[in-house]
Design a protein around this motif. Structure first.
Motif, short mmCIF file in Angstrom:
data_model
loop_
_atom_site.label_atom_id
_atom_site.label_comp_id
_atom_site.label_asym_id
_atom_site.label_seq_id
_atom_site.Cartn_x
_atom_site.Cartn_y
_atom_site.Cartn_z
N PRO A 1 0.83 -1.21 0.00
CA PRO A 1 0.00 0.00 0.00
C PRO A 1 0.86 1.25 0.00
O PRO A 1 2.03 1.23 0.41
CB PRO A 1 -0.79 -0.11 1.30
N ALA A 2 0.28 2.34 -0.46
CA ALA A 2 0.98 3.62 -0.44
C ALA A 2 1.44 3.93 0.98
O ALA A 2 0.71 3.70 1.95
CB ALA A 2 0.07 4.73 -0.96
N GLY A 3 2.67 4.43 1.08
CA GLY A 3 3.26 4.70 2.37
C GLY A 3 4.06 3.54 2.94
O GLY A 3 4.79 3.70 3.94
N GLY A 4 3.96 2.39 2.32
CA GLY A 4 4.66 1.21 2.79
C GLY A 4 6.10 1.15 2.32
O GLY A 4 6.61 2.08 1.67
N SER A 5 6.74 0.03 2.64
CA SER A 5 8.15 -0.16 2.34
C SER A 5 8.39 -1.52 1.70
O SER A 5 7.65 -2.48 1.94
CB SER A 5 9.00 -0.07 3.62
N LEU A 6 9.43 -1.57 0.88
CA LEU A 6 9.91 -2.82 0.30
C LEU A 6 11.42 -2.73 0.19
O LEU A 6 11.96 -1.62 0.02
CB LEU A 6 9.34 -3.03 -1.11
N THR A 7 12.06 -3.89 0.24
CA THR A 7 13.49 -3.95 -0.02
C THR A 7 13.73 -4.91 -1.17
O THR A 7 13.34 -6.08 -1.10
CB THR A 7 14.27 -4.43 1.21
N ASN B 1 27.96 -10.45 -2.70
CA ASN B 1 27.67 -10.18 -4.12
C ASN B 1 26.23 -9.72 -4.31
O ASN B 1 25.53 -10.19 -5.23
CB ASN B 1 27.92 -11.44 -4.97
N THR B 2 25.80 -8.80 -3.47
CA THR B 2 24.39 -8.39 -3.50
C THR B 2 24.29 -6.87 -3.39
O THR B 2 25.04 -6.24 -2.65
CB THR B 2 23.61 -9.05 -2.36
N VAL B 3 23.34 -6.32 -4.14
CA VAL B 3 23.00 -4.91 -4.02
C VAL B 3 21.54 -4.82 -3.62
O VAL B 3 20.72 -5.64 -4.03
CB VAL B 3 23.29 -4.15 -5.33
N PHE B 4 21.23 -3.84 -2.79
CA PHE B 4 19.90 -3.69 -2.23
C PHE B 4 19.31 -2.33 -2.60
O PHE B 4 20.03 -1.36 -2.83
CB PHE B 4 19.94 -3.79 -0.70
N LEU B 5 18.00 -2.28 -2.62
CA LEU B 5 17.29 -1.02 -2.75
C LEU B 5 16.20 -0.99 -1.69
O LEU B 5 15.20 -1.70 -1.80
CB LEU B 5 16.69 -0.84 -4.14
N GLN B 6 16.43 -0.20 -0.66
CA GLN B 6 15.43 -0.02 0.39
C GLN B 6 14.50 1.11 -0.05
O GLN B 6 14.96 2.23 -0.31
CB GLN B 6 16.10 0.33 1.71
N MET B 7 13.22 0.79 -0.15
CA MET B 7 12.24 1.77 -0.62
C MET B 7 11.23 2.05 0.48
O MET B 7 10.51 1.14 0.91
CB MET B 7 11.53 1.24 -1.87
N ASN B 8 11.19 3.29 0.93
CA ASN B 8 10.26 3.72 1.98
C ASN B 8 9.29 4.75 1.41
O ASN B 8 9.53 5.34 0.36
CB ASN B 8 11.03 4.31 3.15
N SER B 9 8.21 4.96 2.15
CA SER B 9 7.21 5.97 1.76
C SER B 9 6.82 5.81 0.29
O SER B 9 6.79 6.78 -0.48
CB SER B 9 7.75 7.38 2.01
N LEU B 10 6.50 4.59 -0.08
CA LEU B 10 6.21 4.30 -1.48
C LEU B 10 4.94 5.01 -1.94
O LEU B 10 3.99 5.18 -1.16
CB LEU B 10 6.09 2.80 -1.69
N LYS B 11 4.96 5.40 -3.21
CA LYS B 11 3.85 6.11 -3.82
C LYS B 11 3.33 5.30 -5.01
O LYS B 11 4.09 4.51 -5.60
CB LYS B 11 4.30 7.47 -4.32
N PRO B 12 2.09 5.47 -5.39
CA PRO B 12 1.57 4.76 -6.56
C PRO B 12 2.42 4.97 -7.81
O PRO B 12 2.55 4.05 -8.63
CB PRO B 12 0.16 5.34 -6.73
N GLU B 13 3.01 6.16 -7.93
CA GLU B 13 3.85 6.42 -9.11
C GLU B 13 5.18 5.68 -9.09
O GLU B 13 5.93 5.73 -10.07
CB GLU B 13 4.10 7.92 -9.28
N ASP B 14 5.48 4.98 -8.00
CA ASP B 14 6.67 4.12 -7.96
C ASP B 14 6.39 2.75 -8.59
O ASP B 14 7.32 1.95 -8.74
CB ASP B 14 7.13 3.92 -6.51
N THR B 15 5.14 2.51 -8.93
CA THR B 15 4.79 1.24 -9.56
C THR B 15 5.52 1.06 -10.88
O THR B 15 5.47 1.94 -11.75
CB THR B 15 3.26 1.17 -9.80
#
Length: 115
Positions: A13-19, A76-90
């Motif tokens: 949901p909007a406002g959530g986080s994913l890594t 051998n890993t790269v991460f992307l921590q995504m916070n405060s997600l918005k619908p336009e990040d889809t």
């Protein structure tokens, strides 16, 4: 060249986080500049965040302050921590490894942010 496998996408949901994670094969991972890109159907793939072999980072203006890119050379890993997600990040998010004239892409992972 390295082979890349992304994981961690999903529906949030909007406002959530994913890594997101990108696991790379090969012994030269630490020498690669790594990046996360995203693409929406019908639009060009765009750079979201990048981290150099030396650890320098840069971000698209649209994600500054919300996303963080990092790397673990021992894994051998790269991460992307995504916070405060918005619908336009889809989008479909792709991992990229670049070294000299060589560039490798992962298969992509879907991120969907519901409003």
């Amino acid at each position: 060249q390295v082979q890349l496998v992304e994981s961690g996408g999903g529906l949030v949901p909007a406002g959530g986080s994913l890594t997101l994670s990108c696991a790379a094969s090969g012994s030269t991972f630490s020498l690669n500049n790594m990046g996360w890109y995203r693409q929406v159907p019908g639009l060009q793939r765009e750079l979201v965040a990048a981290i150099s072999s030396g650890g320098t980072t840069n971000y698209a203006d649209s994600v500054k302050g919300r996303f963080t890119i990092s790397r673990d050379n021992a894994k051998n890993t790269v991460f992307l921590q995504m916070n405060s997600l918005k619908p336009e990040d889809t989008a479909v998010y792709y991992c990229n490894a670049r070294r000299s004239v060589f560039s490798s892409w992962g298969q992509g992972t879907q991120v969907t942010v519901s409003s």
